[in-house]
Design a protein around this motif. Structure first.
Motif, mmCIF file in Angstrom:
data_model
loop_
_atom_site.group_PDB
_atom_site.id
_atom_site.type_symbol
_atom_site.label_atom_id
_atom_site.label_comp_id
_atom_site.label_asym_id
_atom_site.label_seq_id
_atom_site.Cartn_x
_atom_site.Cartn_y
_atom_site.Cartn_z
ATOM 1 N N UNK A 139 0.829 -1.213 0.000
ATOM 2 C CA UNK A 139 0.000 0.000 0.000
ATOM 3 C C UNK A 139 0.860 1.259 0.000
ATOM 4 N N UNK A 140 1.953 1.233 0.749
ATOM 5 C CA UNK A 140 2.849 2.392 0.774
ATOM 6 C C UNK A 140 3.591 2.540 -0.549
ATOM 7 N N UNK A 141 3.966 1.422 -1.143
ATOM 8 C CA UNK A 141 4.586 1.489 -2.468
ATOM 9 C C UNK A 141 3.634 2.119 -3.486
ATOM 10 N N UNK A 142 2.381 1.732 -3.419
ATOM 11 C CA UNK A 142 1.372 2.271 -4.334
ATOM 12 C C UNK A 142 1.204 3.775 -4.133
ATOM 13 N N UNK A 143 1.112 4.195 -2.870
ATOM 14 C CA UNK A 143 0.920 5.628 -2.600
ATOM 15 C C UNK A 143 2.108 6.446 -3.107
ATOM 16 N N UNK A 144 3.303 5.901 -2.944
ATOM 17 C CA UNK A 144 4.471 6.604 -3.471
ATOM 18 C C UNK A 144 4.402 6.694 -4.988
ATOM 19 N N UNK A 145 4.014 5.611 -5.635
ATOM 20 C CA UNK A 145 3.896 5.619 -7.097
ATOM 21 C C UNK A 145 2.891 6.671 -7.559
ATOM 22 N N UNK A 146 1.764 6.752 -6.870
ATOM 23 C CA UNK A 146 0.749 7.747 -7.230
ATOM 24 C C UNK A 146 1.303 9.158 -7.080
ATOM 25 N N UNK A 147 2.078 9.386 -6.030
ATOM 26 C CA UNK A 147 2.681 10.695 -5.802
ATOM 27 C C UNK A 147 3.650 11.063 -6.934
ATOM 28 N N UNK A 148 4.415 10.078 -7.392
ATOM 29 C CA UNK A 148 5.362 10.343 -8.476
ATOM 30 C C UNK A 148 4.639 10.766 -9.749
ATOM 31 N N UNK A 174 -3.792 -0.935 -5.663
ATOM 32 C CA UNK A 174 -3.988 0.335 -6.363
ATOM 33 C C UNK A 174 -5.453 0.537 -6.713
ATOM 34 N N UNK A 175 -6.125 -0.527 -7.089
ATOM 35 C CA UNK A 175 -7.563 -0.431 -7.383
ATOM 36 C C UNK A 175 -8.357 -0.137 -6.120
ATOM 37 N N UNK A 176 -8.049 -0.859 -5.058
ATOM 38 C CA UNK A 176 -8.795 -0.678 -3.809
ATOM 39 C C UNK A 176 -8.631 0.734 -3.256
ATOM 40 N N UNK A 177 -7.446 1.301 -3.421
ATOM 41 C CA UNK A 177 -7.182 2.655 -2.936
ATOM 42 C C UNK A 177 -7.674 3.726 -3.918
ATOM 43 N N UNK A 178 -8.236 3.270 -5.028
ATOM 44 C CA UNK A 178 -8.726 4.168 -6.080
ATOM 45 C C UNK A 178 -7.621 5.100 -6.568
ATOM 46 N N UNK A 179 -6.430 4.512 -6.674
ATOM 47 C CA UNK A 179 -5.279 5.238 -7.221
ATOM 48 C C UNK A 179 -4.946 4.631 -8.576
ATOM 49 N N UNK A 180 -5.870 4.834 -9.519
ATOM 50 C CA UNK A 180 -5.735 4.184 -10.823
ATOM 51 C C UNK A 180 -4.467 4.597 -11.549
ATOM 52 N N UNK A 181 -3.994 5.807 -11.306
ATOM 53 C CA UNK A 181 -2.788 6.250 -12.004
ATOM 54 C C UNK A 181 -1.531 5.589 -11.452
ATOM 55 N N UNK A 182 -1.666 4.854 -10.352
ATOM 56 C CA UNK A 182 -0.540 4.087 -9.816
ATOM 57 C C UNK A 182 -0.591 2.626 -10.239
ATOM 58 N N UNK A 183 -1.618 2.230 -10.981
ATOM 59 C CA UNK A 183 -1.692 0.854 -11.478
ATOM 60 C C UNK A 183 -0.597 0.660 -12.519
ATOM 61 N N UNK A 184 0.273 -0.329 -12.350
ATOM 62 C CA UNK A 184 1.343 -0.542 -13.325
ATOM 63 C C UNK A 184 0.776 -0.866 -14.707
ATOM 64 N N UNK A 185 1.429 -0.329 -15.720
ATOM 65 C CA UNK A 185 1.021 -0.578 -17.099
ATOM 66 C C UNK A 185 2.087 -1.346 -17.869
ATOM 67 N N UNK A 186 3.094 -1.836 -17.136
ATOM 68 C CA UNK A 186 4.155 -2.629 -17.756
ATOM 69 C C UNK A 186 4.796 -3.523 -16.717
ATOM 70 N N UNK A 187 5.235 -4.690 -17.158
ATOM 71 C CA UNK A 187 6.054 -5.554 -16.324
ATOM 72 C C UNK A 187 7.304 -5.925 -17.104
ATOM 73 N N UNK A 188 8.364 -6.206 -16.365
ATOM 74 C CA UNK A 188 9.645 -6.526 -17.002
ATOM 75 C C UNK A 188 10.136 -7.854 -16.432
#
Length: 327
Positions: A139-148, A174-188
């Motif tokens: 959850x904290x990783x997601x919030x940081x991603x959204x902030x970026x 990310x979905x549960x927190x409604x931080x859609x812009x933090x949902x990853x769009x790529x994996x490596x």
């Protein structure tokens, strides 16, 4: 100048980023390629129609006397010298530089700013968490991603080297927190003819479930799939020798990757092309959005780009599948 067939650009799913389906790896810049050689490779890539470049803040801290940041620094010098930042879709990564490792909020924010300074740019198009940090709640990783993303310094988020369980947790959180812009769009993920099982038995299902772009690393198995090395003796003393050991054994069992290399060479000869082109074309046929591959010299760019227009037959794909079964 080498002429290339026209390569169509594709969109990274869920983004407005248009890319060539070949991701140029920046791990060689400032390591096995000096500044001028790196510039020559980058110039050749753009001239061939390429536009998607991948690096990381920790490249190339494994080199003698290196501490990380070398690749980003070379890229930043090239952007400044050529004035072409807007022509490039740029990916970099955070989390593994030894001087400031991990994904704690303040660490990530500071490392992003350092990357931007080295890259001489104001934004990263695709920013990966390079390795999971299990000491930091998802959850904290997601919030940081959204902030970026909110800051405008990052456009989209990606994940690399997470377990499939933690990766799914990231998407769902990310979905549960409604931080859609933090949902990853790529994996490596690691994926190649010599490393199939982890992707095909796990990460592929994650990619399909969440509809993300897939950008495979070690796509040429640290050079083994270029056909340049046909025995273990050929690898002795080369810069990547230490990265190839895992291809020769798995779970305590010896394997012979050169039987796969032989199959790749056979297909390449039938198409009058390079083995590297065949190995990358196989990945594209398997649904990889854009495999990552690096070039030490400008001459090595041509086989990478050629993969994007090489059409393998169903029979050739089946032959390569059979040769690499068990890898």
């Amino acid at each position: 100048m080498t002429e290339f067939p026209t390569t169509s650009r594709i969109a990274i799913p869920g983004t407005d980023l248009e890319i060539t389906p070949l991701n140029l790896g920046g791990n060689t810049f400032g390591w096995t390629s000096d500044v001028q050689e790196s510039f020559d490779v980058l110039d050749a890539f753009l001239a061939a129609g390429g536009n998607f470049i991948d690096t990381a803040d920790m490249y190339s801290q494994w080199g003698e006397g290196h501490s990380g940041g070398e690749s980003e620094t070379v890229l930043g010098q090239w952007f400044a010298d050529r004035g072409n930042r807007d022509q490039v879709v740029l990916a970099t990564k955070v989390g593994a530089i030894q001087s400031a490792a991990g994904l704690a909020h303040d660490t990530v924010v500071a490392n992003l700013d350092r990357s931007l300074e080295r890259l001489q740019t104001d934004r990263v198009d695709l920013y990966y968490y390079h390795y999971d940090d299990e000491s930091v709640d998802i959850a904290d990783q997601v919030r940081t991603a959204a902030e970026l993303v909110d800051s405008g310094k990052v456009r989209y988020i990606g994940l690399s080297n997470y377990s499939t369980d933690r990766m799914r947790e990231f998407f769902e959180t990310a979905r549960e927190l409604e931080l859609d812009h933090a949902i990853p769009l790529a994996i490596q993920p690691q994926y190649s003819l010599l490393a199939r099982s982890d992707y095909e038995d796990g990460y592929m299902q994650v990619a399909e479930e969440y509809g993300v772009g897939v950008f495979s690393y070690f796509s040429l198995a640290s050079g083994l799939l270029t056909g340049k090395y046909r025995s273990r003796e050929d690898l002795e003393g080369v810069a990547r020798e230490g990265q190839t050991g895992g291809y020769f054994e798995k779970d305590g069992n010896d394997r012979d990757p050169f039987t796969v290399v032989d199959a790749v060479v056979t297909v390449a000869e039938a198409h009058d092309t390079e083995p590297a082109s065949v190995a990358l074309a196989w990945l594209l046929a398997k649904g990889v959005t854009a495999p990552i591959a690096s070039a030490r010299t400008p001459e090595q760019v041509a086989p990478l780009i050629a993969a994007t227009t090489l059409q393998l037959s169903d029979e050739e794909i089946a032959d390569l599948d059979a040769a690499s079964d068990g890898f």
